[in-house]
Enzyme design. Structure first.
Site, PDB file in Angstrom:
ATOM      1  N   GLU A  43      18.310 121.777   2.990  1.00 16.03           N
ATOM      2  CA  GLU A  43      17.957 122.892   3.863  1.00 16.03           C
ATOM      3  C   GLU A  43      17.203 123.941   3.047  1.00 16.03           C
ATOM      4  O   GLU A  43      17.540 124.186   1.889  1.00 16.03           O
ATOM      5  CB  GLU A  43      19.225 123.527   4.462  1.00 16.03           C
ATOM      6  CG  GLU A  43      18.910 124.606   5.482  1.00 16.03           C
ATOM      7  CD  GLU A  43      20.164 125.309   6.029  1.00 16.03           C
ATOM      8  OE1 GLU A  43      21.167 125.399   5.300  1.00 16.03           O
ATOM      9  OE2 GLU A  43      20.123 125.765   7.182  1.00 16.03           O
ATOM     10  N   LYS A 114      18.569 122.826  14.371  1.00 16.70           N
ATOM     11  CA  LYS A 114      19.956 123.205  14.047  1.00 16.70           C
ATOM     12  C   LYS A 114      20.596 123.945  15.217  1.00 16.70           C
ATOM     13  O   LYS A 114      20.082 124.965  15.685  1.00 16.70           O
ATOM     14  CB  LYS A 114      19.959 124.087  12.801  1.00 16.70           C
ATOM     15  CG  LYS A 114      21.333 124.410  12.236  1.00 16.70           C
ATOM     16  CD  LYS A 114      21.189 125.346  11.019  1.00 16.70           C
ATOM     17  CE  LYS A 114      22.496 125.553  10.262  1.00 16.70           C
ATOM     18  NZ  LYS A 114      22.354 126.596   9.215  1.00 16.70           N
ATOM     19  N   CYS A 157      23.435 121.514   7.462  1.00 17.96           N
ATOM     20  CA  CYS A 157      24.314 122.492   6.807  1.00 17.96           C
ATOM     21  C   CYS A 157      25.575 122.860   7.607  1.00 17.96           C
ATOM     22  O   CYS A 157      26.510 122.073   7.684  1.00 17.96           O
ATOM     23  CB  CYS A 157      23.492 123.725   6.454  1.00 17.96           C
ATOM     24  SG  CYS A 157      24.222 124.793   5.190  1.00 17.96           S
TER      25      CYS A 157
HETATM   26  O1  LIG Z   1      21.874 131.573   1.876  1.00 21.56           O
HETATM   27  C1  LIG Z   1      20.738 131.490   2.331  1.00 21.56           C
HETATM   28  O2  LIG Z   1      19.922 132.411   2.298  1.00 21.56           O
HETATM   29  C2  LIG Z   1      20.314 130.177   2.899  1.00 21.56           C
HETATM   30  N1  LIG Z   1      21.290 129.589   3.751  1.00 21.56           N
HETATM   31  C3  LIG Z   1      20.942 129.194   4.976  1.00 21.56           C
HETATM   32  O3  LIG Z   1      19.803 129.352   5.330  1.00 21.56           O
HETATM   33  C4  LIG Z   1      21.920 128.574   5.927  1.00 21.56           C
HETATM   34  C5  LIG Z   1      21.913 129.439   7.160  1.00 21.56           C
HETATM   35  S1  LIG Z   1      22.260 131.149   6.770  1.00 21.56           S
HETATM   36  N2  LIG Z   1      23.216 128.439   5.351  1.00 21.56           N
HETATM   37  C6  LIG Z   1      24.247 127.813   5.934  1.00 21.56           C
HETATM   38  O4  LIG Z   1      24.179 127.270   7.034  1.00 21.56           O
HETATM   39  C7  LIG Z   1      25.500 127.827   5.065  1.00 21.56           C
HETATM   40  C8  LIG Z   1      26.720 127.236   5.686  1.00 21.56           C
HETATM   41  C9  LIG Z   1      27.874 127.409   4.784  1.00 21.56           C
HETATM   42  O5  LIG Z   1      27.756 127.778   3.643  1.00 21.56           O
HETATM   43  C10 LIG Z   1      29.241 127.129   5.287  1.00 21.56           C
HETATM   44  O6  LIG Z   1      29.395 126.536   6.385  1.00 21.56           O
HETATM   45  O7  LIG Z   1      30.189 127.484   4.590  1.00 21.56           O
END
Ligand SMILES: O=C(O)CNC(=O)[C@H](CS)NC(=O)CCC(=O)C(=O)O
Length: 271
Positions: A43, A114, A157
């Site tokens: 991702e 997503k 994710c």
């Molecule tokens: O951190 C960033 O800037 C990049 N991360 C992302 O883009 C994405 C959406 S905010 N991260 C997740 O989905 C983490 C899920 C997760 O960590 C969980 O389910 O515990």
């Protein structure tokens, strides 16, 4: 379906599209040199920065990333999974967090937007509001049935916390579940491996999880441990916490054996 090698790439993506695509290409090449025929990217592989920067550049990121995936698949003659990456949608300045499956001729085989957005406040002080910039996808993913590589299902994710999505994929005949991720360091240490093993075991499928690792910008740190898990839940490869690739064999015999030894999919009652 035949036996083949699959790869889960691990990267430290930055707020720099061209740099990230160059790093992704190097890691795809490394995986291909080691014999991988199905290579997956995490991702945000194309861009990992603030939500403001992401939205500003979304049009360029979408166009260049899609082109990159198609060109790289053709150049290295492999099947690629990439994503998610932002694809602009509607007039509100939002994007779909999109994962793509691309075949060796550069053709799009499957696309998934997503559905579960990461709107979470973590005890470490980091606040995530993915829904501020991302529109939630409303369609369950399809399974792409490849004669050579088996049934391939996409997710992204945070989806990994919603087992019904993977049950849907296994009911459609998935053999390999992809979970490209940018898991936070904070949640990753306790949840990442357990969730992936659960999805693999309960669906008797391979789970392939390319990952982000390290520090990307400001306070954003990700967990790493890109991994490939077999349908019995055994970890076949783990990329640790540095950029690189996890590679393992995907075997129809191993799938058949796990499903014979643990026929839980046949014993489903409710879903
Ligand atoms: O951190 C960033 O800037 C990049 N991360 C992302 O883009 C994405 C959406 S905010 N991260 C997740 O989905 C983490 C899920 C997760 O960590 C969980 O389910 O515990």
């Amino acid at each position: 379906m035949k036996s083949y090698l699959a790869a889960a790439v691990q990267m430290t993506s930055l707020p720099d599209l061209d740099k990230n695509l160059a790093q992704a290409e190097e890691l795809i090449e490394l995986a291909v040199r080691r014999g991988a025929e199905l290579v997956s990217l995490p991702e945000n592989f194309a861009f990992l920065g603030t939500e403001e920067e992401k939205i500003e550049q979304a049009g360029t990121i979408a166009t260049k990333t899609e082109k990159f995936l198609k060109t790289a698949a053709q150049k290295f003659q492999v099947t690629l999974v990439g994503g998610g990456f932002p694809v602009p949608v509607g007039k509100e300045g939002k994007v779909y967090n999109t994962a793509l499956l691309v075949g060796p001729s550069g053709e799009e085989l499957s696309r998934y937007e997503k559905a579960h957005l990461f709107d979470v406040d973590l005890p470490d002080g980091n606040t995530y509001r993915e829904s501020r910039t991302v529109m939630a996808g409303v369609k369950l993913p399809d399974v792409y049935h490849s004669e050579q590589l088996g049934g391939i299902g996409l997710s992204v994710c945070y989806d990994v916390r919603f087992p019904e999505l993977y049950r849907h994929l296994s009911k459609l005949g998935a053999d390999v579940l992809f979970v490209p991720a940018a898991f936070t360091a904070y949640t990753g240490k306790d949840h990442w491996q357990v969730l992936l093993q659960a999805r693999a075991i309960e669906n008797t499928c391979y789970a392939i999880a390319p990952a982000q690792t390290g520090t990307h910008y400001a306070m954003r740190q990700t967990h790493g441990h890109a991994m490939i898990i077999d349908p019995w839940g055994v970890i076949l490869a783990d990329a640790g916490d540095l950029p690189g690739v996890a590679i393992a064999e995907i075997s129809p015999q191993r799938l058949a054996r796990a499903r014979a030894q643990m026929p839980s999919l046949q014993h489903r009652v409710f879903a």
